[in-house]
Design an enzyme around this catalytic site. Sequence first.
Site, short mmCIF file in Angstrom:
data_model
loop_
_atom_site.label_atom_id
_atom_site.label_comp_id
_atom_site.label_asym_id
_atom_site.label_seq_id
_atom_site.Cartn_x
_atom_site.Cartn_y
_atom_site.Cartn_z
N GLU A 74 4.72 8.10 4.45
CA GLU A 74 4.68 7.17 3.29
C GLU A 74 5.72 6.01 3.81
O GLU A 74 6.86 6.36 3.52
CB GLU A 74 4.80 7.78 2.21
CG GLU A 74 4.82 6.80 0.87
CD GLU A 74 4.87 7.27 -0.57
OE1 GLU A 74 4.71 6.51 -1.61
OE2 GLU A 74 5.44 8.54 -0.84
N ASP A 156 6.05 -3.81 -2.84
CA ASP A 156 6.44 -5.17 -3.74
C ASP A 156 5.31 -6.27 -3.49
O ASP A 156 5.04 -6.59 -2.36
CB ASP A 156 7.96 -5.52 -3.29
CG ASP A 156 8.52 -6.71 -4.29
OD1 ASP A 156 7.70 -7.20 -4.73
OD2 ASP A 156 9.41 -6.62 -4.34
N LYS A 160 5.31 -14.47 -6.41
CA LYS A 160 5.36 -15.72 -6.23
C LYS A 160 5.13 -16.39 -4.83
O LYS A 160 5.45 -15.91 -4.04
CB LYS A 160 6.94 -16.22 -6.60
CG LYS A 160 7.33 -16.04 -7.96
CD LYS A 160 8.80 -16.56 -8.19
CE LYS A 160 9.30 -16.14 -9.59
NZ LYS A 160 10.71 -16.47 -9.79
N THR A 229 2.27 7.91 -10.57
CA THR A 229 3.93 7.98 -10.64
C THR A 229 4.32 7.10 -11.87
O THR A 229 3.41 6.19 -12.61
CB THR A 229 4.21 7.17 -9.48
OG1 THR A 229 3.76 5.91 -9.30
CG2 THR A 229 3.85 8.05 -8.33
#
Length: 250
Positions: A74, A156, A160, A229
């Site tokens: 992972e 992530d 932007k 999660t």
Amino acid sequence: MTSTAPDLSRFRTQPVSFVRRSGRLTDKQQRAWDARGAAYLVDVPRAVARTSVAPGFVLDPVLEFGREAPLVVEIGSGLGEAVVAAAAADPGRDHLAVEVYEPGLAQTVLRAEKAGRERGTEGLPNLRLVQANAAELLEGAVPEGAVDELWVFFPDPWHKSRHHKRRLVTPSFARLAARVLRPGGHWRLATDWAAYAEQMLEVAEECDAFRNAHGSGAAAPRFEGRVLTSFEKKGGLAGRSITDLEFVRA
């Protein structure tokens, strides 16, 4: 006697998908880290940065886990919720969690120890942790074709536009994923950002080494092996839908 210094001319010539953060461990995390961290943490020699991987280092899964077994990796394991649940539920598979942030790794140790107590074992012997930049690890440290499943859950999104260059899932990362996966191995992804899901889909389908397990352009059903999660819950509460993707190493 002289030794040849490693060639670092290509070291991190591309933006990394994370920024360096400092974070203090809670008292409970610190105790778990001090007492049992060494049982889980793979000792990785460094090149320059604290999360770098020295050229020439090769991970030996059989040596690390003490057996031959299917290997799940992972990338960006965060607080360890998904990988600990998976390792506890499937002791026949070995699980390698890759994360750069020490508080996340310490929390993973804490969860693993709790899961072990619930099973009546000392921790989870089929779980190991690596603190390293994932791209460097997959580029040479993980043996070619050694991985059965590669997981990238909620990386992530760098939403932007000026930060899109930092996104993890790129054509170069797809090639690294193909390198470490065995033929028939699975690359599973999930994100709660629709634009990133489109990028992931495009990147993986344009890589000749992969085929979409659910047909060209299709998302996958929710992966049953991924627990819900806290991060995923936050995305849902914010009104973002979850996209799962699954690709098979050709």
